[in-house]
Design a protein around this motif. Sequence first.
Motif, PDB file in Angstrom:
ATOM      1  N   LEU A  37     -51.556  -2.603 -25.685  1.00 40.58           N
ATOM      2  CA  LEU A  37     -51.333  -1.945 -24.404  1.00 40.58           C
ATOM      3  C   LEU A  37     -52.684  -1.483 -23.879  1.00 40.58           C
ATOM      4  CD1 LEU A  37     -48.245   0.415 -24.958  1.00 40.58           C
ATOM      5  CD2 LEU A  37     -48.324  -1.594 -23.466  1.00 40.58           C
ATOM      6  N   ARG A  38     -52.805  -1.395 -22.566  1.00 41.69           N
ATOM      7  CA  ARG A  38     -53.991  -0.798 -21.972  1.00 41.69           C
ATOM      8  C   ARG A  38     -53.566   0.363 -21.083  1.00 41.69           C
ATOM      9  NH1 ARG A  38     -58.769  -3.046 -17.966  1.00 41.69           N
ATOM     10  NH2 ARG A  38     -57.114  -2.913 -16.386  1.00 41.69           N
ATOM     11  N   LEU A  39     -54.049   1.524 -21.440  1.00 42.21           N
ATOM     12  CA  LEU A  39     -53.792   2.714 -20.628  1.00 42.21           C
ATOM     13  C   LEU A  39     -54.900   2.877 -19.598  1.00 42.21           C
ATOM     14  CD1 LEU A  39     -52.750   5.297 -23.373  1.00 42.21           C
ATOM     15  CD2 LEU A  39     -51.332   3.610 -22.186  1.00 42.21           C
ATOM     16  N   SER A  40     -54.509   3.359 -18.443  1.00 47.27           N
ATOM     17  CA  SER A  40     -55.471   3.658 -17.387  1.00 47.27           C
ATOM     18  C   SER A  40     -55.339   5.108 -16.980  1.00 47.27           C
ATOM     19  CB  SER A  40     -55.230   2.765 -16.163  1.00 47.27           C
ATOM     20  OG  SER A  40     -55.385   1.405 -16.477  1.00 47.27           O
TER      21      SER A  40
ATOM     22  N   GLY B  51     -61.861   0.416 -34.557  1.00 49.38           N
ATOM     23  CA  GLY B  51     -61.660  -1.017 -34.736  1.00 49.38           C
ATOM     24  C   GLY B  51     -60.428  -1.552 -34.046  1.00 49.38           C
ATOM     25  N   ARG B  52     -59.552  -0.675 -33.563  1.00 46.38           N
ATOM     26  CA  ARG B  52     -58.329  -1.104 -32.875  1.00 46.38           C
ATOM     27  C   ARG B  52     -58.310  -0.681 -31.410  1.00 46.38           C
ATOM     28  NH1 ARG B  52     -53.502   0.875 -34.306  1.00 46.38           N
ATOM     29  NH2 ARG B  52     -54.321   2.886 -35.025  1.00 46.38           N
ATOM     30  N   PHE B  53     -58.839   0.489 -31.108  1.00 42.58           N
ATOM     31  CA  PHE B  53     -58.839   1.020 -29.747  1.00 42.58           C
ATOM     32  C   PHE B  53     -60.246   0.963 -29.169  1.00 42.58           C
ATOM     33  CE2 PHE B  53     -55.010   4.167 -30.090  1.00 42.58           C
ATOM     34  CZ  PHE B  53     -54.236   3.140 -30.614  1.00 42.58           C
ATOM     35  N   THR B  54     -60.323   0.762 -27.862  1.00 46.08           N
ATOM     36  CA  THR B  54     -61.596   0.775 -27.156  1.00 46.08           C
ATOM     37  C   THR B  54     -61.470   1.578 -25.874  1.00 46.08           C
ATOM     38  OG1 THR B  54     -62.157  -1.436 -27.997  1.00 46.08           O
ATOM     39  CG2 THR B  54     -63.423  -0.616 -26.129  1.00 46.08           C
ATOM     40  N   ILE B  55     -62.349   2.554 -25.721  1.00 43.44           N
ATOM     41  CA  ILE B  55     -62.374   3.342 -24.494  1.00 43.44           C
ATOM     42  C   ILE B  55     -63.481   2.812 -23.594  1.00 43.44           C
ATOM     43  CG2 ILE B  55     -63.904   5.120 -25.454  1.00 43.44           C
ATOM     44  CD1 ILE B  55     -62.356   7.193 -23.778  1.00 43.44           C
TER      45      ILE B  55
ATOM     46  N   GLN C 166     -57.979   0.635 -24.264  1.00 41.93           N
ATOM     47  CA  GLN C 166     -57.396  -0.616 -24.742  1.00 41.93           C
ATOM     48  C   GLN C 166     -56.943  -0.406 -26.172  1.00 41.93           C
ATOM     49  OE1 GLN C 166     -56.880  -3.666 -23.121  1.00 41.93           O
ATOM     50  NE2 GLN C 166     -55.775  -4.194 -25.003  1.00 41.93           N
ATOM     51  N   MET C 167     -55.653  -0.638 -26.422  1.00 42.34           N
ATOM     52  CA  MET C 167     -55.085  -0.389 -27.744  1.00 42.34           C
ATOM     53  C   MET C 167     -54.547  -1.704 -28.303  1.00 42.34           C
ATOM     54  SD  MET C 167     -53.124   3.227 -27.002  1.00 42.34           S
ATOM     55  CE  MET C 167     -51.884   2.465 -25.981  1.00 42.34           C
ATOM     56  N   ASN C 168     -55.163  -2.153 -29.376  1.00 44.86           N
ATOM     57  CA  ASN C 168     -54.748  -3.388 -30.042  1.00 44.86           C
ATOM     58  C   ASN C 168     -54.209  -3.091 -31.437  1.00 44.86           C
ATOM     59  OD1 ASN C 168     -55.760  -4.861 -27.811  1.00 44.86           O
ATOM     60  ND2 ASN C 168     -57.790  -4.990 -28.745  1.00 44.86           N
TER      61      ASN C 168
ATOM     62  N   VAL D 174     -46.228   6.205 -25.137  1.00 41.03           N
ATOM     63  CA  VAL D 174     -46.442   4.940 -25.846  1.00 41.03           C
ATOM     64  C   VAL D 174     -45.516   4.930 -27.055  1.00 41.03           C
ATOM     65  CG1 VAL D 174     -48.071   3.581 -27.204  1.00 41.03           C
ATOM     66  CG2 VAL D 174     -48.829   4.676 -25.086  1.00 41.03           C
ATOM     67  N   THR D 175     -44.680   3.899 -27.143  1.00 40.11           N
ATOM     68  CA  THR D 175     -43.758   3.776 -28.255  1.00 40.11           C
ATOM     69  C   THR D 175     -43.976   2.428 -28.931  1.00 40.11           C
ATOM     70  OG1 THR D 175     -42.114   5.130 -27.110  1.00 40.11           O
ATOM     71  CG2 THR D 175     -41.349   3.813 -28.979  1.00 40.11           C
ATOM     72  N   VAL D 176     -44.239   2.463 -30.230  1.00 35.72           N
ATOM     73  CA  VAL D 176     -44.483   1.247 -30.999  1.00 35.72           C
ATOM     74  C   VAL D 176     -43.332   1.077 -31.994  1.00 35.72           C
ATOM     75  CG1 VAL D 176     -46.099  -0.024 -32.443  1.00 35.72           C
ATOM     76  CG2 VAL D 176     -46.956   1.640 -30.766  1.00 35.72           C
ATOM     77  N   SER D 177     -42.601  -0.010 -31.852  1.00 35.27           N
ATOM     78  CA  SER D 177     -41.464  -0.251 -32.742  1.00 35.27           C
ATOM     79  C   SER D 177     -41.899  -1.096 -33.939  1.00 35.27           C
ATOM     80  CB  SER D 177     -40.349  -0.971 -31.983  1.00 35.27           C
ATOM     81  OG  SER D 177     -40.799  -2.241 -31.542  1.00 35.27           O
TER      82      SER D 177
END
Length: 126
Positions: free
Chosen positions: A18-21, A66-70, A82-84, A122-125
């Motif tokens: 997901l990408r948050l703005s 290593g997973r998120f980038t601001i 950016q959340m990977n 943000v919900t991750v299943s």
Amino acid sequence: QVRLVESGGGLVQAGGSLRLSCGASGRTFSSSAKGWFRQAPGKEREFVAAISFSGYSTQYTDSVKGRFTISRDNTKNTVYLQMNSLKPEDTAVYYCAAARGPSYIDYERESIFGSWGQGTQVTVSS
């Protein structure tokens, strides 16, 4: 004062992205550092990531490295997260925040942030 509005949250499966703005209004947007925090149900709000006014300096909490980038685009008055490789434990309400100054050595203290957005879920299943 900076007014902040988050967007981009939603429901995603584990391993997804997901990408948050965070859109901001106010003359001082480009001159202040920005951060992302999150609060999971039953837990205290915690620091996630931050970026200096110039964008050259960033900081992340260990669990998202290593997973998120601001990142930020000062021409658009917007900050991104950016959340990977999302995990169920990333489930939370995510808040954007504007710091009182342009840069800091340590961004984890909430007291350095003077403006906050309303948050986006943000919900991750699994």
